[in-house]
Enzyme design. Structure first.
Site, short mmCIF file in Angstrom:
data_model
loop_
_atom_site.label_atom_id
_atom_site.label_comp_id
_atom_site.label_asym_id
_atom_site.label_seq_id
_atom_site.Cartn_x
_atom_site.Cartn_y
_atom_site.Cartn_z
N SER A 173 -6.78 5.54 4.91
CA SER A 173 -6.61 5.89 3.50
C SER A 173 -5.80 4.81 2.81
O SER A 173 -5.37 3.83 3.42
CB SER A 173 -5.85 7.21 3.39
OG SER A 173 -4.51 7.00 3.76
N CYS A 211 -5.77 8.47 -7.78
CA CYS A 211 -5.15 7.56 -8.76
C CYS A 211 -4.53 8.41 -9.88
O CYS A 211 -4.88 9.58 -10.04
CB CYS A 211 -6.25 6.66 -9.30
SG CYS A 211 -5.70 5.49 -10.56
N GLU A 218 0.61 4.05 11.64
CA GLU A 218 0.68 2.65 11.18
C GLU A 218 -0.25 1.75 12.00
O GLU A 218 0.09 0.61 12.34
CB GLU A 218 2.12 2.12 11.26
CG GLU A 218 3.17 2.96 10.55
CD GLU A 218 3.05 2.90 9.02
OE1 GLU A 218 2.22 2.13 8.49
OE2 GLU A 218 3.79 3.66 8.38
N SER A 220 0.84 10.58 7.89
CA SER A 220 1.82 10.99 8.91
C SER A 220 1.87 12.50 9.04
O SER A 220 2.02 13.04 10.14
CB SER A 220 3.22 10.45 8.56
OG SER A 220 3.18 9.04 8.50
N MET A 276 -2.17 4.36 0.34
CA MET A 276 -0.81 4.85 0.61
C MET A 276 -0.68 6.30 0.17
O MET A 276 -1.36 6.75 -0.76
CB MET A 276 0.22 4.05 -0.21
CG MET A 276 0.29 2.59 0.11
SD MET A 276 1.03 2.27 1.70
CE MET A 276 2.76 2.58 1.34
N ASN A 277 0.25 7.02 0.80
CA ASN A 277 0.66 8.35 0.34
C ASN A 277 -0.46 9.38 0.32
O ASN A 277 -0.53 10.22 -0.57
CB ASN A 277 1.31 8.27 -1.05
CG ASN A 277 2.52 7.36 -1.05
OD1 ASN A 277 3.23 7.25 -0.05
ND2 ASN A 277 2.77 6.70 -2.16
#
Ligand SMILES: [Zn+2]
Length: 192
Positions: A9, A145, A88, A16, A11-12
């Site tokens: 994906s 977005c 990561e 995790s 970021m954010n």
């Protein structure tokens, strides 16, 4: 049959969080997962995967020269491991992605990798390139977005909030921030 998964994906997107949820699901069934994260990411202290909603688990760190097949073989000998979770994973080298395919094919342990597809210049990370090439299952974790469209690009901004269009792929210890945007707003931010 064990398989290799690449959850990718911008970021954010909760990568995790998704990883920690998978870990929980395995443990709930009495199985033992093992978690790895890049030594490069020390935002939350060494050897931890933390999610923005407050979950946290200990993790083994991998460096560029870590032999993941060797490390996982040893851990699995110590105690049977039912799943390998890698956070990561964009920071894996080509060789390490290959080692993880061996974990799947020779040890029969499923490997679930979570990471970014591209950097702030829109280029593939090395780890992501080979995961896209070799993983059995590709799963996109979506984020949006500010305009509401799907965000598939990442902008790096400086302290003034200006988009940066050059620099190293990995910014260690800088004050730069990352924002996920759609492709159109990525182009606008970079003045293209
Ligand atoms: Zn947009």
């Amino acid at each position: 049959m064990a398989q290799m998964y690449f959850y990718y994906s911008a970021m954010n997107a909760g990568k995790s969080t998704t990883l920690l949820q998978s870990s929980f699901n395995y443990q709930e069934r009495g199985m033992t997962p093992v978690i790895f994260t890049a030594a490069i990411d020390d935002r939350f202290g060494v050897g931890k995967v933390s999610s923005r909603i407050g979950l946290e688990e200990d993790a083994h760190l991998f460096q560029q020269d870590t032999d993941l097949l060797e490390v996982i073989t040893a851990l699995n000998r110590e105690q049977k491991r039912h799943c390998v979770l890698v956070d990561e994973c964009q920071f894996l080298t080509r060789q390490q992605v290959y080692q993880l395919t061996e974990v799947v094919d020779k040890l029969g342990i499923p490997v679930l990798c979570y990471g970014l597809r591209t950097d702030f210049l829109g280029e593939l990370f090395e780890g992501s390139q080979y995961l896209l090439s070799w993983a059995d299952k590709l799963v996109e974790l979506k984020t949006i977005c500010h305009c509401g469209r799907k965000a598939n690009m990442v902008i790096r901004t400086d302290e003034q909030g200006q988009a940066i269009s050059e620099g190293d792929q990995v910014d260690i210890g800088g004050n730069d921030r990352y924002v996920s945007v759609c492709r159109q707003h990525y182009k606008e931010a970079l003045g293209r």
